[in-house]
Design an enzyme around this catalytic site. Structure first.
Site, PDB file in Angstrom:
ATOM      1  N   LYS A 205       0.888  -1.153  -0.041  1.00 14.20           N
ATOM      2  CA  LYS A 205      -0.192   0.162   0.024  1.00 14.20           C
ATOM      3  C   LYS A 205       1.047   1.333  -0.033  1.00 14.20           C
ATOM      4  O   LYS A 205       1.404   1.731   1.119  1.00 14.20           O
ATOM      5  CB  LYS A 205      -1.026  -0.049   1.240  1.00 14.20           C
ATOM      6  CG  LYS A 205      -1.996   1.079   0.948  1.00 14.20           C
ATOM      7  CD  LYS A 205      -2.527   1.983   2.115  1.00 14.20           C
ATOM      8  CE  LYS A 205      -1.823   2.951   2.526  1.00 14.20           C
ATOM      9  NZ  LYS A 205      -1.730   3.970   1.440  1.00 14.20           N
ATOM     10  N   CYS A 320      12.953  12.333   6.924  1.00 16.89           N
ATOM     11  CA  CYS A 320      13.096  12.211   8.228  1.00 16.89           C
ATOM     12  C   CYS A 320      14.220  12.427   8.981  1.00 16.89           C
ATOM     13  O   CYS A 320      14.650  12.686  10.258  1.00 16.89           O
ATOM     14  CB  CYS A 320      12.521  10.515   8.603  1.00 16.89           C
ATOM     15  SG  CYS A 320      13.916   9.266   7.767  1.00 16.89           S
ATOM     16  N   GLU A 417       8.126  17.375  15.095  1.00 12.93           N
ATOM     17  CA  GLU A 417       8.577  17.100  13.761  1.00 12.93           C
ATOM     18  C   GLU A 417       7.860  18.117  12.465  1.00 12.93           C
ATOM     19  O   GLU A 417       6.593  17.919  12.575  1.00 12.93           O
ATOM     20  CB  GLU A 417       8.484  15.586  13.130  1.00 12.93           C
ATOM     21  CG  GLU A 417       9.159  15.605  11.857  1.00 12.93           C
ATOM     22  CD  GLU A 417       9.031  14.077  11.226  1.00 12.93           C
ATOM     23  OE1 GLU A 417       7.818  13.734  11.225  1.00 12.93           O
ATOM     24  OE2 GLU A 417       9.932  13.651  10.699  1.00 12.93           O
TER      25      GLU A 417
HETATM   26  N1  LIG Z   1      12.374   6.559   9.703  1.00 10.89           N
HETATM   27  C1  LIG Z   1      12.398   6.574   8.531  1.00 10.89           C
HETATM   28  O1  LIG Z   1      13.032   5.652   7.769  1.00 10.89           O
HETATM   29  C2  LIG Z   1      11.454   7.472   7.668  1.00 10.89           C
HETATM   30  C3  LIG Z   1      11.612   7.476   6.360  1.00 10.89           C
HETATM   31  C4  LIG Z   1      10.842   8.115   5.706  1.00 10.89           C
HETATM   32  C5  LIG Z   1       9.945   8.887   6.249  1.00 10.89           C
HETATM   33  N2  LIG Z   1       9.789   8.933   7.452  1.00 10.89           N
HETATM   34  C6  LIG Z   1       8.489   9.721   8.071  1.00 10.89           C
HETATM   35  O2  LIG Z   1       7.368   9.353   7.354  1.00 10.89           O
HETATM   36  C7  LIG Z   1       6.686  11.016   7.577  1.00 10.89           C
HETATM   37  C8  LIG Z   1       6.417  11.279   6.255  1.00 10.89           C
HETATM   38  O3  LIG Z   1       5.562  10.393   5.376  1.00 10.89           O
HETATM   39  P1  LIG Z   1       3.829  10.446   5.350  1.00 10.89           P
HETATM   40  O4  LIG Z   1       3.598  11.668   5.314  1.00 10.89           O
HETATM   41  O5  LIG Z   1       3.702   9.484   4.313  1.00 10.89           O
HETATM   42  O6  LIG Z   1       3.658   9.762   6.650  1.00 10.89           O
HETATM   43  P2  LIG Z   1       2.383   8.917   7.168  1.00 10.89           P
HETATM   44  O7  LIG Z   1       2.276   8.260   8.294  1.00 10.89           O
HETATM   45  O8  LIG Z   1       1.025  10.112   7.032  1.00 10.89           O
HETATM   46  O9  LIG Z   1       1.751   8.013   5.854  1.00 10.89           O
HETATM   47  C9  LIG Z   1       2.390   6.739   5.723  1.00 10.89           C
HETATM   48  C10 LIG Z   1       1.963   5.725   5.022  1.00 10.89           C
HETATM   49  O10 LIG Z   1       0.848   5.145   5.949  1.00 10.89           O
HETATM   50  C11 LIG Z   1      -0.404   5.109   5.387  1.00 10.89           C
HETATM   51  N3  LIG Z   1      -1.482   5.347   6.603  1.00 10.89           N
HETATM   52  C12 LIG Z   1      -2.109   6.405   6.936  1.00 10.89           C
HETATM   53  N4  LIG Z   1      -3.070   5.935   7.636  1.00 10.89           N
HETATM   54  C13 LIG Z   1      -2.778   4.548   8.156  1.00 10.89           C
HETATM   55  C14 LIG Z   1      -3.558   3.701   8.859  1.00 10.89           C
HETATM   56  N5  LIG Z   1      -4.439   4.026   9.951  1.00 10.89           N
HETATM   57  N6  LIG Z   1      -3.247   2.369   8.717  1.00 10.89           N
HETATM   58  C15 LIG Z   1      -2.489   2.131   7.783  1.00 10.89           C
HETATM   59  N7  LIG Z   1      -1.474   2.836   7.065  1.00 10.89           N
HETATM   60  C16 LIG Z   1      -2.082   4.067   7.074  1.00 10.89           C
HETATM   61  C17 LIG Z   1      -0.281   6.458   4.291  1.00 10.89           C
HETATM   62  O11 LIG Z   1      -1.118   6.129   3.477  1.00 10.89           O
HETATM   63  C18 LIG Z   1       0.927   6.040   3.797  1.00 10.89           C
HETATM   64  O12 LIG Z   1       1.134   5.000   2.899  1.00 10.89           O
HETATM   65  C19 LIG Z   1       7.483  11.708   8.298  1.00 10.89           C
HETATM   66  O13 LIG Z   1       7.339  11.440   9.765  1.00 10.89           O
HETATM   67  C20 LIG Z   1       8.806  11.062   8.319  1.00 10.89           C
HETATM   68  O14 LIG Z   1       9.766  11.488   9.213  1.00 10.89           O
HETATM   69  C21 LIG Z   1      10.418   8.072   8.166  1.00 10.89           C
HETATM   70  N1  LIG Z   2      17.766   7.726   4.273  1.00 11.09           N
HETATM   71  C1  LIG Z   2      17.519   9.059   4.047  1.00 11.09           C
HETATM   72  C2  LIG Z   2      16.429   9.360   5.080  1.00 11.09           C
HETATM   73  C3  LIG Z   2      15.027   8.620   4.701  1.00 11.09           C
HETATM   74  C4  LIG Z   2      14.005   9.510   5.257  1.00 11.09           C
HETATM   75  O1  LIG Z   2      13.171  10.392   4.803  1.00 11.09           O
HETATM   76  C5  LIG Z   2      18.538   9.896   4.484  1.00 11.09           C
HETATM   77  O2  LIG Z   2      19.665   9.245   5.169  1.00 11.09           O
HETATM   78  O3  LIG Z   2      18.631  10.885   4.382  1.00 11.09           O
END
Ligand SMILES: NC(=O)c1ccc[n+]([C@@H]2O[C@H](COP(=O)([O-])OP(=O)(O)OC[C@H]3O[C@@H](n4cnc5c(N)ncnc54)[C@H](O)[C@@H]3O)[C@@H](O)[C@H]2O)c1
Ligand SMILES: N[C@@H](CCC=O)C(=O)O
Length: 516
Positions: A205, A320, A417
């Protein structure tokens, strides 16, 4: 024997030939905009009446495409097929599964600029960021394919004269992979293919703002020989389809990357054992960050200013890993702040990401735009606005690179954040205090220390509590296989994408012992 892993090189767009190649790929992608994409369940293309409209965040009127939207009935169908497929897929040879990834990586590499051009349009990524996203997707496939071949060799355990003992890893079952929009290709591809290559079947998804690249990855994997039903492509509403799949008693594991809000919700729901469920669900949950760069008294301030500027404003701070907090020693605070403010004003151009001169593009959508501007208003009350502060959503969702000074470590914009181009400065009177401030958030994803002091490097190595800590460089841009990536505390389960133990999270160890 496969050749040793090496990360995919980034494209040098100062070379005329490369620049032309991407320009022409962007034109090619533009010519194909507006298509409709179906779901893929058990290899079957399924169109639905309800569609997700995907727009270019740099130009809201430009529709990238329409994507069929799964509902709970279709999610159920996909789950049943993934479950059936698992009964034979789990027995396939590791080399068969790895070879699909080697081939898929080669296909993407050959069509690299086409994928990068698509990321510029669907994700609003500037060239350099889009190119790195494509390279990372290739890296994940190459890296996990090799890791699976290694795991398949098995692990030595002791046997005795009267018994023959073995230990090996087997897959878990049906996995739900839920990916974010910011690394629309790399993270979506890495989390999906890791689950698949370790012998699981997958319900993918992708994020609703960027589902088309996931369809394109499906086409590549099919071309590389992926059998029907192994990965099922089911974009849809997070709440409707996401909750349904997370709660499903036949879901064996969930691999989620996204916000803290959704990640903690999934963690909680996955812990509940539903009727008919025969296992405790495994969760791999990677969430947000509030990432800090510490600048020490004895440090190279030009290096620090460059590292901070790129880490804060690369892809408009929508990583992130992005630096949203700087803690500078009081002896260098003013000079560092001035250098970063000058760089932000003079070097961080923002505009259409299809134009290679744009350092920064838009933010992803209206929701993000409104949320970031709201934080900027809070920042104006909490600190001193030094650069930026304005937005323009008349065409796309553009926000100026914004710098605040003199913030309190406990202020809202230094704790929550923001996920946008907003950077805050705080002052510390000693290195110990700087570390204390850096650690005072709920998160623990990335961090960096700019210093020439060896003792301070060693102290930070022990006491700066983040999953990815960097010295004398910025805090973004981890490379698969070189910087295993994942965070502590509310940043997630520290599963370390692109790291030596990543695939084990998708498997379980089995001991067999035969009496002789
Ligand atoms: N730690 C990491 O490796 C990493 C990497 C990339 C992004 N992020 C984080 O992701 C966030 C940004 O991404 P985003 O806006 O897409 O995040 P989000 O949590 O809004 O969405 C992520 C995914 O979850 C789905 N989703 C939403 N509600 C859901 C539910 N109730 N059940 C299951 N799935 C659901 C969304 O449709 C999407 O596919 C930021 O907080 C960022 O820091 C973390
Ligand atoms: N792996 C990426 C961050 C992924 C999250 O958004 C980095 O290291 O910048």
């Amino acid at each position: 024997m496969v050749v040793p892993y090496k990360h995919e090189p980034f494209t040098d767009f100062s070379i005329e030939e490369n620049r032309r190649a991407l320009e022409s790929a962007i034109k090619q992608v533009e010519a194909e905009l507006g298509k409709t994409y179906p779901l893929i369940i058990g290899g079957e293309r399924i169109m639905t009446d309800d569609k997700i409209e995907v727009v270019n965040p740099a130009d809201k009127k430009e529709v990238i495409g329409y994507v069929a939207k799964a509902n709970q009935d279709l999610a159920e169908k996909a789950h049943r097929i993934a479950d059936e497929t698992f009964s034979w897929w789990r027995k396939t040879k590791a080399s068969f599964r790895a070879d699909i990834l080697f081939r898929a990586a080669a296909i993407v590499r050959r069509r690299k600029h086409e994928f990068t051009a698509h990321l510029v349009k669907e994700g609003g990524k500037p060239w350099k960021e889009a190119d790195a996203d494509t390279a990372e997707a290739i890296d994940f496939m190459e890296f996990y394919a090799r890791q699976m071949l290694d795991i398949d060799k098995g692990v030595e355990i002791n046997s005795r004269p009267i018994e023959n003992n073995r230990f090996h890893y087997i897959p878990l079952g049906v996995g739900v992979v839920i990916s974010p929009w910011n690394f629309l290709f790399a993270i979506m591809c890495g989390t999906t293919t890791a689950a698949m290559v370790s012998g699981n079947t997958v319900l993918l998804k992708p994020a609703s703002s960027t589902p088309i690249i996931a369809y394109k990855m499906m086409e590549v994997l099919e071309e590389a020989g992926l059998p029907a039903g192994v990965i099922n492509y089911i974009p849809g509403s997070g709440k409707e389809v996401g909750d349904y799949l997370v709660d499903h008693p036949r879901t064996r594991f969930i691999s989620f990357t996204g916000s803290r809000e959704v990640g903690t919700r999934i963690f909680e729901r996955a812990a509940k054992v539903h009727e008919g469920q025969k296992w405790l669900k495994r969760t791999i949950i990677e969430m947000g960050g509030k990432d800090t760069i510490i600048v020490d008294k004895d440090s190279d301030l030009e290096l620090a200013a460059d590292a901070i500027t790129y880490s804060a404003f690369g892809f408009s701070g929508q990583k992130c890993s992005a630096c949203s907090r700087v803690v500078a020693h009081e002896a260098v605070y003013d000079e560092l702040l001035d250098r970063v403010v000058q760089k932000t004003k003079n070097e961080v151009s923002h505009g259409n990401p299809a134009d290679n001169r744009s350092y920064m593009g838009p933010v992803i959508d209206q929701g993000a735009y409104d949320k970031i501007l709201n934080y900027i208003e809070i920042g104006k009350k909490e600190g001193k606005l030094m650069a930026g502060g304005k937005g323009d959503d008349s065409k796309g969702w553009f926000i100026e690179p914004t710098v605040f000074a003199d913030l309190d470590p406990d202020s809202t914009i230094m704790q929550e954040e923001i996920f946008g181009p907003v950077l805050g400065f705080m002052k510390a009177s000693s290195f110990d205090e700087a570390l204390e401030i850096a650690n005072n958030t709920d998160y623990g994803l990335t961090g960096a220390v700019i210093t020439n002091n060896r003792q301070h490097i060693e102290k930070a190595r022990e006491d700066f509590h983040v999953g990815n800590l960097y010295f004398n460089r910025g805090c973004t841009a981890a490379i698969v296989g070189y910087h295993p990536f994942g965070g502590f505390n509310m940043s997630g389960t520290d599963s370390k994408a692109g790291g030596p133990d990543y695939l084990y999270h998708h498997m379980q160890g089995k001991t067999t012992s035969e009496m002789l």
